[in-house]
Design a protein around this motif. Structure first.
Motif, PDB file in Angstrom:
ATOM      1  N   GLU A   1      90.424  45.178 -62.728  1.00  0.00           N
ATOM      2  CA  GLU A   1      90.752  43.763 -62.741  1.00  0.00           C
ATOM      3  C   GLU A   1      89.615  43.048 -62.024  1.00  0.00           C
ATOM      4  OE1 GLU A   1      94.353  40.949 -61.116  1.00  0.00           O
ATOM      5  OE2 GLU A   1      94.568  43.125 -61.094  1.00  0.00           O
ATOM      6  N   VAL A   2      89.097  41.985 -62.656  1.00  0.00           N
ATOM      7  CA  VAL A   2      87.998  41.256 -62.028  1.00  0.00           C
ATOM      8  C   VAL A   2      88.560  40.131 -61.194  1.00  0.00           C
ATOM      9  CG1 VAL A   2      85.937  39.882 -62.436  1.00  0.00           C
ATOM     10  CG2 VAL A   2      86.446  41.844 -63.904  1.00  0.00           C
TER      11      VAL A   2
ATOM     12  N   THR B   1      79.586  40.236 -69.504  1.00  0.00           N
ATOM     13  CA  THR B   1      81.017  40.468 -69.328  1.00  0.00           C
ATOM     14  C   THR B   1      81.518  41.417 -70.408  1.00  0.00           C
ATOM     15  OG1 THR B   1      81.473  38.538 -70.681  1.00  0.00           O
ATOM     16  CG2 THR B   1      81.432  38.207 -68.299  1.00  0.00           C
ATOM     17  N   VAL B   2      82.691  41.994 -70.183  1.00  0.00           N
ATOM     18  CA  VAL B   2      83.281  42.879 -71.194  1.00  0.00           C
ATOM     19  C   VAL B   2      84.666  42.347 -71.555  1.00  0.00           C
ATOM     20  CG1 VAL B   2      81.998  44.891 -70.403  1.00  0.00           C
ATOM     21  CG2 VAL B   2      84.260  44.425 -69.449  1.00  0.00           C
ATOM     22  N   SER B   3      85.212  42.896 -72.598  1.00  0.00           N
ATOM     23  CA  SER B   3      86.491  42.371 -73.086  1.00  0.00           C
ATOM     24  C   SER B   3      87.633  42.786 -72.161  1.00  0.00           C
ATOM     25  CB  SER B   3      86.757  42.913 -74.494  1.00  0.00           C
ATOM     26  OG  SER B   3      87.052  44.295 -74.410  1.00  0.00           O
ATOM     27  N   PRO B   4      88.690  41.980 -72.149  1.00  0.00           N
ATOM     28  CA  PRO B   4      89.881  42.334 -71.354  1.00  0.00           C
ATOM     29  C   PRO B   4      90.378  43.732 -71.705  1.00  0.00           C
ATOM     30  CG  PRO B   4      90.074  40.119 -72.225  1.00  0.00           C
ATOM     31  CD  PRO B   4      88.834  40.713 -72.850  1.00  0.00           C
TER      32      PRO B   4
END
Length: 599
Positions: A592-593, A580-583
């Motif tokens: 947007e996930v 995952t990556v940071s917001p």
RNA sequence: GGGGGUGUAGCUCAAUUGGUUAGAGCGCUGCCCUGUCACGGCAGAGGUUACGGGUUCGAGCCCCGCCACUCCCGCCA
């Protein structure tokens, strides 16, 4: 401290010299009053001996504390081993280094799996090997793969250079072209909602390079395909990508035969015979049931359509009446096939839409089969003579439309070969590498479900010149100037002569593939534009470099010849990616996930 | 997306029909050992049987779910 020799270098002639070696402790044999350390580096290993009468207590104790894979530097005198203590298994086995100085460069913790024992190490769970890939790569077998890959890459460049090719790099941030394989997308920070795609291959760039006048291009190109993986498929892989101008198919055949000859010589010291045999797509299917035949063994498909068209066995005569064919193979020596094996083969047949699998077991001079009772004497005679039936044979049938019948038996042929090989009953040709060109593929295939034509290779493939008039009248019959190079049933590469006339390209896109003119312009406009300004006739090929190396290394999985491969689900167990990556990163990309998070 | 296989000690593998305290080899730890190279000898430590449920007097073993790895089909112009 700097090393003076590598660990596969010292021989009797070095006796008396003071040397320094550096490397990993391959093994430590501590006899109490005497310690042997085998030092290993990339090149090999050398035995060193620590004799307390010739060094300080401190150094001796330091050696006692070492374990496998510690990194050390040792200095000492090269000496002949005492009579009877030589080790013929290693190249440096006649000598040893009597250590006078030992520097521990780094200690190693106890390893998660052994790297010193090839027998054990090769059986270690692949998951663990991938997680600790740096340890796996230390194993001599894996080091050999890396080295061979490097040698072959360099030989490729050298050969292509000699042939007048330019190595040109093409972008890996490319435009999305939805035809073909699913792409990896790269979001563009500068304009929300736009994306690059990683190229499935440099196909379009290399054709543009021909328009640019490069004439002879090659590249060891990294390619990306977001499809499900196999032993011979990774999400990123390497192709030897080639394109040439002012050529015909023969020029490609000759070039690739020369290249492969050179590579086999470089890697294995082997002279492979050229030119390669050629076989048409149709003949490959007719004889082997597959477009990448393994011709190291026979067991060819035989056609019985004429013999059974009036048969009282309705499954056969009915299939022929419906425009299909009846074909059979003889798996010699397989009459003793188990119920499970017959079932596996039946499942293959069913997976192609067949209702079942007809077979005859020839045992004790009898034909054991539920269908034999329907056969006439003439039909039995035809089978016996054409299939050369004898005791112990297993005859397998397919009755269906031509392509399907061929493919069913093609699949079964390979399965039988595997079974017979395991039993030592398969007659295999003495030559270990069977190269061939498969040519004259149909240019187009028809997708019944979507009711449209598709390119069997890619939409830039040129039709055989004589067949161009049939493009509009009978597309099915048009042959493409496409070719595959196959070795031992493995598709090593493929390519084609390209379309360089804009009008033919337009016909293919719009009339046959049914892509609207507007869409063609959006997707391929730059290419069609380029072709307006003087495109030379050209063509090329791409070889799967990983597969090539796997074949040369004799391993079935390309993961064994890629330094840092991914698992079947596309993950990297060493780095734990993807992750995952940071917001913030997502925000920067306007992404947007939406999928539910795991855990 | 579908089908098959595997998962037990750090590693490779056992464990009868579901039945005592889950074993072996290698590795590891300690001691002994001056010609080993798969060194040898003695002693020892090491297990949530991938994970979560269930059936059962009792589960490594049977059932359901799930995860990981792997092979194959679909997919890979």
């Amino acid at each position: 401290m700097k090393r003076t020799h590598h660990c596969n270098e010292l021989r009797l002639s070095h006796s008396g010299q003071t040397v320094t070696l550096a490397g990993w402790v391959h093994s430590r044999r501590d006899l109490g009053g005497l310690i042997f350390l085998d030092i290993r580096d990339r090149e090999g290993r050398t035995q060193t001996v620590l004799d307390p009468s010739r060094l300080t207590r401190e150094i001796f104790d330091r050696a006692s504390a070492l374990r496998s894979e510690c990194v050390v530097s040792v200095t000492g005198t090269v000496q002949q081993r005492p009579a009877g203590t030589g080790n013929a298994k290693i190249a440096t086995g006649e000598v040893e280094v009597a250590v006078t100085q030992l520097i521990v460069l780094n200690m190693a913790e106890v390893l998660p799996f052994p790297v010193d024992d090839p027998e054990v190490a090769s059986k270690v769970n692949e998951e663990l090997r991938l997680q600790y890939r740096y340890l796996d790569l230390r194993r001599p077998e894996m080091a050999r793969h890396l080295r061979l890959r490097s040698k072959v890459a360099i030989a490729t460049r050298q050969f292509m250079d000699e042939q007048g090719f330019l190595e040109v790099e093409t972008p890996t941030l490319f435009k999305s072209t939805p035809e073909g394989a699913r792409e990896f997308l790269v979001p563009n920070r500068r304009e929300p909602g736009t994306f690059y795609a990683l190229p499935q291959s440099p196909q379009q760039f290399k054709q543009i390079l021909m328009v640019a006048g490069v004439e002879k291009y090659f590249q060891l190109a990294r390619c990306y395909r977001d499809e499900d993986l196999r032993a011979d498929r990774q999400p990123e892989f390497t192709q030897v990508d080639i394109e040439m101008s002012f050529i015909e198919r023969e020029d490609i055949y000759q070039l690739i035969e020369g290249l492969l000859k050179r590579l086999w010589k470089t890697a294995l010291g082997m002279d492979i015979p050229t030119p390669f045999k050629r076989i048409s797509f149709e003949e490959a299917l007719n004889r082997y049931g597959i477009d990448k035949p393994d011709t190291r063994f026979g067991m060819e498909l035989v056609d019985f359509s004429d013999d059974f068209k009036g048969s009282s066995f309705k499954v056969f005569s009915g299939a022929i009446a419906a425009g299909g064919v009846v074909k059979a193979i003889n798996a010699k020596g397989m009459a003793g096939a188990t119920q499970g094996q017959i079932e596996t083969m039946t499942d293959y047949a069913k997976s192609f839409g067949a209702k079942g699998l007809a077979y005859i077991k020839v045992e004790n001079g009898e034909w054991k089969s539920p269908i034999v009772k329907f056969f006439s004497e003439a039909e039995k005679q035809a089978l016996t003579s054409k299939l050369k039936i004898s005791e112990g044979d297993l005859i397998l049938f397919a009755a269906d439309q031509w392509l399907n019948a061929c493919e069913i038996l093609g699949k079964i042929r390979l399965y039988c070969a595997e079974v017979l090989k395991a039993q030592g009953k398969l007659e295999v040709d003495g030559c270990p590498y069977h190269f061939l060109w498969v040519v004259e593929f149909p240019l187009l295939g028809f997708d019944r479900e979507q009711n449209r034509w598709y390119s069997s290779h890619h939409p830039f493939t040129a039709p055989v010149a004589d067949d161009i008039p049939m493009l509009k009248s009978d597309p099915r019959k048009v042959r493409g100037q496409h070719y595959d190079v196959v070795v031992n049933g493995v598709e090593l590469g493929g390519g084609s002569i390209r379309i360089h006339q804009p009008d033919v390209q337009k016909t293919i896109f719009e009339d046959l593939l049914g892509i609207p003119a507007e869409e063609t312009r959006l997707r391929f406009g730059y290419m069609l534009d380029a072709f307006k300004y003087g495109a030379p006739p050209h063509g090329g090929i791409a070889l799967g470099f990983d597969r090539l190396i796997a074949i040369l290394c004799g391993t079935p999985s390309i993961r064994d010849v890629i330094a840092f491969p991914k698992t079947a689900k596309g993950t990297d167990l060493m780095t734990d990616s993807p992750s995952t990556v940071s917001p913030r990163q997502l925000r920067d990309l306007y992404l947007e996930v939406k999928a539910a998070k795991k855990e």
